[in-house]
Design a protein around this motif. Structure first.
Motif, PDB file in Angstrom:
ATOM      1  N   ARG A 169      45.535  88.679  38.144  1.00  0.00           N
ATOM      2  CA  ARG A 169      46.930  88.769  38.558  1.00  0.00           C
ATOM      3  C   ARG A 169      47.343  90.229  38.753  1.00  0.00           C
ATOM      4  N   GLU A 170      48.384  90.394  39.541  1.00  0.00           N
ATOM      5  CA  GLU A 170      48.923  91.722  39.836  1.00  0.00           C
ATOM      6  C   GLU A 170      50.245  91.899  39.111  1.00  0.00           C
ATOM      7  N   ALA A 171      50.437  93.054  38.508  1.00  0.00           N
ATOM      8  CA  ALA A 171      51.666  93.320  37.765  1.00  0.00           C
ATOM      9  C   ALA A 171      52.865  93.311  38.701  1.00  0.00           C
ATOM     10  N   GLY A 172      53.994  92.850  38.185  1.00  0.00           N
ATOM     11  CA  GLY A 172      55.211  92.824  38.988  1.00  0.00           C
ATOM     12  C   GLY A 172      56.244  91.883  38.415  1.00  0.00           C
ATOM     13  N   LEU A 173      57.324  91.701  39.157  1.00  0.00           N
ATOM     14  CA  LEU A 173      58.397  90.796  38.770  1.00  0.00           C
ATOM     15  C   LEU A 173      58.381  89.595  39.707  1.00  0.00           C
ATOM     16  N   TYR A 174      58.362  88.406  39.132  1.00  0.00           N
ATOM     17  CA  TYR A 174      58.203  87.188  39.925  1.00  0.00           C
ATOM     18  C   TYR A 174      59.213  86.116  39.476  1.00  0.00           C
ATOM     19  N   HIS A 175      59.389  85.122  40.324  1.00  0.00           N
ATOM     20  CA  HIS A 175      60.232  83.983  39.961  1.00  0.00           C
ATOM     21  C   HIS A 175      59.596  83.265  38.756  1.00  0.00           C
ATOM     22  N   PRO A 176      60.379  83.007  37.705  1.00  0.00           N
ATOM     23  CA  PRO A 176      59.843  82.293  36.538  1.00  0.00           C
ATOM     24  C   PRO A 176      59.833  80.782  36.794  1.00  0.00           C
TER      25      PRO A 176
END
Length: 338
Positions: A169-176
């Protein structure tokens, strides 16, 4: 700078001494307990006996786990059987990977076996446990949070989920999406409970409502996800599955309501027998009380008759005394004449 987001746990395992407690497994187990607890309350309210839901769950839960894992492994076979992958990982269920479609299908087979052994109609049992299954899913989705998996597209919303970087996986902010589906499942459980009380759903219709409502939510949460998946005509496989299962559930609701309206009067033969036995006992007690009352009344009547008979006897004695007095008088008169 990100002002707000949902953090992910640094690890999905908590060690209690030498014993590893995995967050994913804990959420699944907790969800099962909640489902059985609520199902038991609803089953008793329908006229069943306590403990029946748990007894049948002994069959349904293992079947459901196997079915859920099989669905995941079959639909994501490349994760385990592609070049460079270890097929042994397919058995590591604690690392995540349960397909709800396979879990429900195989779980229904296990429940059918348990119901058949106890002479219980499967649709009635399914209606009782439907809201509990939805709550179990709501709890189980938090296992994905522990594993940092099944998140959605990138977003800058305040409730975005922060994912840390790893090999997959790639670090970041995503929809939970785990949170979206968890909240949706809570709403589904409340909907089924309300509809069941309002319309007295029976013959599997409460379960069908749960399935239809869940599938409606699964379509849009699945659409947001970015994890690897097979696509058919541009849509993820699980989206198609949700659409097909939704239609089947709606058809069952309509047809069942016409063919078998109303709700089952008896859901468990054992509970019906117990009620009949109690009724027979009550009838026997009433008969005994009536017999005692009849005997008491007869004794009272006999006593009253005896009391009525005594004055008559007294009168006869008085008559005899008067006769004796009359005889004495006549004798005295005769003596005087002579």
């Amino acid at each position: 700078m990100d002002l707000a987001y949902i953090p992910s746990p640094s690890t999905g395992v908590i060690h209690l001494g030498p014993i590893p407690l995995r967050g994913y497994a804990f959420c699944i187990i907790l969800g099962v307990f909640v489902a059985v607890w609520l199902g038991n309350k609803r089953w008793i309210a329908r006229g069943g006996t306590a403990g029946t839901v748990a007894d049948i769950a002994v069959w349904a839960v293992p079947f459901g786990l196997v079915g859920g894992r099989l669905y995941h492994v079959i639909t994501d076979y490349q994760l385990y059987f592609s070049e460079g992958e270890d097929w042994v990982d397919a058995f590591k269920i604690w690392e995540g990977g349960l397909g709800i479609w396979g879990a429900i299908a195989f779980g229904a087979v296990g429940a059918w076996i348990g119901c058949r052994r106890r002479g219980i109609p499967l649709p009635a049992y399914a209606d009782a446990i439907a809201p509990g299954i939805a709550l179990a899913q709501a709890i189980g989705r938090w296992g994905n949070w522990f594993n940092q998996e099944l998140y959605g597209k990138p977003t800058d919303l305040p409730w975005a989920l922060k994912i840390t970087e790893s090999a997959n996986r790639e670090a970041g902010l995503y929809h939970p999406t785990f949170l979206y589906e968890s909240l949706w499942c809570v709403g589904v459980a409340l909907l089924v409970i309300w509809a069941d009380r309002r319309f007295k759903l029976g013959h599997g219709r409460a379960f069908a409502l749960y399935v239809a409502a869940y599938c409606a939510g699964r379509v849009w949460t699945e659409y947001l996800r970015v994890d690897e998946a097979h696509h058919i005509l541009g849509l993820r496989l699980n989206v198609w599955t949700a659409i097909v299962v939704f239609l089947l559930a709606v058809v069952y609701l309509v047809v069942s309501a016409r063919v078998r309206p109303g709700r089952e009067e008896t859901v468990e033969p054992r509970s019906r027998k117990a009620v009949d036995t109690e009724g027979e006992t009550d009838d026997s007690e009433d008969a005994a009380k009536a017999e005692d009352a009849a005997k008491t009344g007869a004794d009272e009547d006999a006593g009253a008759d005896a009391e009525d008979a005594d004055p008559a006897g007294t009168g006869s004695g008085n008559a005899g005394t008067e006769a004796e007095n009359a005889g004495s008088g006549n004798g005295a008169g005769s003596a005087a004449k002579g």
